[in-house]
Design an enzyme around this catalytic site. Structure first.
Site, short mmCIF file in Angstrom:
data_model
loop_
_atom_site.label_atom_id
_atom_site.label_comp_id
_atom_site.label_asym_id
_atom_site.label_seq_id
_atom_site.Cartn_x
_atom_site.Cartn_y
_atom_site.Cartn_z
CG HIS A 283 -13.09 87.32 -21.66
ND1 HIS A 283 -12.95 88.00 -20.30
CD2 HIS A 283 -12.06 87.32 -22.36
CE1 HIS A 283 -11.48 87.70 -20.20
NE2 HIS A 283 -11.00 87.47 -21.54
CB CYS B 187 -17.34 86.88 -15.40
SG CYS B 187 -15.68 86.18 -15.49
NE ARG C 143 -15.67 82.47 -13.18
CZ ARG C 143 -15.01 83.47 -12.51
NH1 ARG C 143 -15.93 84.50 -12.24
NH2 ARG C 143 -13.78 83.75 -12.50
#
Length: 236
Positions: A135, A204, A213
């Protein structure tokens, strides 16, 4: 219905919506971090407990014949256990206390506990592409500082017996989520021109979105037995 009642009803709705927004922001910014911290510590404790059962500093056993398969080849190493941690990852540029467990698969629940190893990509240190996702924000923000990565930066991993030091080859590359070629054995647009021992990190972009990305590629630079102490990358 009087104007006063309409105004009052509208005001109450605004207050309610505002409260819900505040609660959501608190959940995203604070509570997911708390949950991730607890989950991550649990994964790290699990790893260290397993590694402690077979101390890496123990004397080497006496030589014994290497087991072989019926066709004479060494047996394949045990597969990583789905959803379970198997390595620790460190990026010195992100701070001396930055450390995250790497678990097998990149499912939603897995990435709430740490970083995830893409199923089907290479094993740690092996020929091919060892690919890891994490993340950017929420659940501990592991890759919050991803854009700070620079060529030459060290990415260090340990499986409890060996330190693997990879070196970033180029600044982070931005692409769309459907570009699965970034985790190919020889990733497209990585600059690698043939088989090797590679590492891919993905997260991300933008920081609070997921339309794209960010990708960072690295090559294996050095290995070192854990019993010999930390690699130089931690002190350079």
């Amino acid at each position: 219905m009087s104007v006063r009642l309409i105004v009052r009803t509208f005001s109450e709705l605004c207050v309610t919506v505002g409260a819900l927004i505040v609660l959501f922001v608190v959940y995203v910014l604070f509570w997911t971090g708390v949950k991730a911290a607890d989950a991550t510590e649990g994964q790290i404790d699990d790893l260290r407990s397993r590694w402690a059962q077979g101390p890496v500093s123990a004397p080497a056993p006496q030589p014994t014949p290497t087991p072989r398969t019926p066709d004479g080849r060494p047996p394949a190493p045990a597969a990583y256990r789905d959803g379970k941690p198997f390595a620790m990852l460190y990026i010195p540029r992100f701070g001396k206390d930055w450390e995250w467990p790497v678990l097998e698969n990149t499912g939603v629940r897995t990435l709430q506990k740490g970083l995830g190893h893409y199923l089907g990509t290479a094993r740690l240190g092996a020929t091919g592409n060892f690919a890891v996702a994490g993340h950017r924000r929420t659940y501990g923000d592991p890759f919050k500082d991803f854009p700070k990565l620079r060529p030459g930066d060290a990415v260090v991993l340990s499986d409890g017996t060996t330190w693997f030091t990879y070196r970033i080859d180029k600044p982070p590359y931005r692409t769309v989520p459907s570009d699965i070629g970034v985790i190919d054995p020889v990733p497209r647009k990585s600059g690698f021109d043939g088989p090797g021992r590679y590492l891919t990190l993905t997260t991300c972009d933008p920081e609070w979105g997921s339309s794209h990305r960010l990708i960072a590629w690295a090559h294996l630079d050095a290995t070192r037995p854990v019993s010999e102490g930390e690699p130089a990358a931690f002190h350079s």
